[in-house]
Design a protein around this motif. Structure first.
Motif, short mmCIF file in Angstrom:
data_model
loop_
_atom_site.label_atom_id
_atom_site.label_comp_id
_atom_site.label_asym_id
_atom_site.label_seq_id
_atom_site.Cartn_x
_atom_site.Cartn_y
_atom_site.Cartn_z
N UNK A 100 -22.33 8.77 21.65
CA UNK A 100 -21.92 10.16 21.82
C UNK A 100 -21.72 10.81 20.45
N UNK A 101 -21.84 12.12 20.42
CA UNK A 101 -21.51 12.87 19.20
C UNK A 101 -20.00 13.02 19.14
N UNK A 102 -19.50 13.45 17.99
CA UNK A 102 -18.06 13.68 17.85
C UNK A 102 -17.59 14.74 18.84
N UNK A 103 -18.39 15.75 19.05
CA UNK A 103 -18.04 16.82 20.00
C UNK A 103 -17.95 16.26 21.43
N UNK A 104 -18.91 15.45 21.82
CA UNK A 104 -18.90 14.86 23.17
C UNK A 104 -17.71 13.90 23.34
N UNK A 105 -17.44 13.12 22.30
CA UNK A 105 -16.30 12.20 22.36
C UNK A 105 -14.99 12.98 22.47
N UNK A 106 -14.89 14.09 21.74
CA UNK A 106 -13.70 14.93 21.80
C UNK A 106 -13.48 15.46 23.21
N UNK A 107 -14.55 15.90 23.84
CA UNK A 107 -14.43 16.39 25.22
C UNK A 107 -14.00 15.28 26.16
N UNK A 108 -14.56 14.11 25.97
CA UNK A 108 -14.23 12.95 26.81
C UNK A 108 -12.76 12.57 26.66
N UNK A 109 -12.24 12.64 25.44
CA UNK A 109 -10.87 12.21 25.15
C UNK A 109 -9.86 13.36 25.21
N UNK A 110 -10.36 14.58 25.43
CA UNK A 110 -9.49 15.77 25.49
C UNK A 110 -8.72 15.98 24.19
N UNK A 111 -9.43 15.82 23.07
CA UNK A 111 -8.86 16.08 21.75
C UNK A 111 -9.86 16.94 20.98
N UNK A 112 -9.47 17.42 19.82
CA UNK A 112 -10.33 18.27 19.01
C UNK A 112 -11.38 17.44 18.29
N UNK A 113 -12.52 18.03 18.06
CA UNK A 113 -13.62 17.35 17.38
C UNK A 113 -13.21 16.85 15.99
N UNK A 114 -12.42 17.64 15.28
CA UNK A 114 -11.99 17.22 13.94
C UNK A 114 -11.08 15.98 14.02
N UNK A 115 -10.35 15.85 15.11
CA UNK A 115 -9.50 14.67 15.29
C UNK A 115 -10.36 13.43 15.48
N UNK A 116 -11.44 13.55 16.24
CA UNK A 116 -12.37 12.44 16.41
C UNK A 116 -12.94 12.05 15.05
N UNK A 117 -13.36 13.03 14.28
CA UNK A 117 -13.93 12.75 12.95
C UNK A 117 -12.92 12.05 12.06
#
Length: 102
Positions: A63-80
């Motif tokens: 998954x991309x960082x954006x997709x992972x963020x949506x999956x985890x319900x957190x912000x994309x920058x947090x995933x990064x």
């Protein structure tokens, strides 16, 4: 869902010592597998739950960082940020475990 394999090349992007070592072609297949095994074991002991989830989604499931963020319900920058910290922690384990990387 079929589980993808972790790519050492993809995961270590940005870890200069490991990337240079892999580029030189000096690693044997057995050593490459040993590095992957070390990474997998270190994930359990070195990463927080959230870092592990981000690594799982982005590097195992592709998954991309954006997709992972949506999956985890957190912000994309947090995933990064979690991925960056995970790379740093696991990079230290690789450098410690494989003297030739330094």
């Amino acid at each position: 869902m079929k589980r993808k394999r972790l790519s050492l090349d993809q995961f270590t992007e940005g870890l200069a010592g490991v990337q240079e070592y892999l580029r030189q072609g000096e690693s044997t297949d057995a050593e490459y597998r040993r590095m992957l095994h070390t990474l997998r074991r270190a994930m359990d002991g070195e990463l927080t739950d959230r870092q592990r989830q981000c690594v799982q989604l982005c590097f195992f499931e592709g998954l991309t960082a954006r997709q992972a963020a949506q999956e985890l319900c957190i912000h994309e920058s947090t995933v990064s940020r979690h991925l960056k910290k995970a790379r740093q922690r696991l990079g230290r384990v690789l450098l410690y475990s494989f003297d030739r990387l330094e």
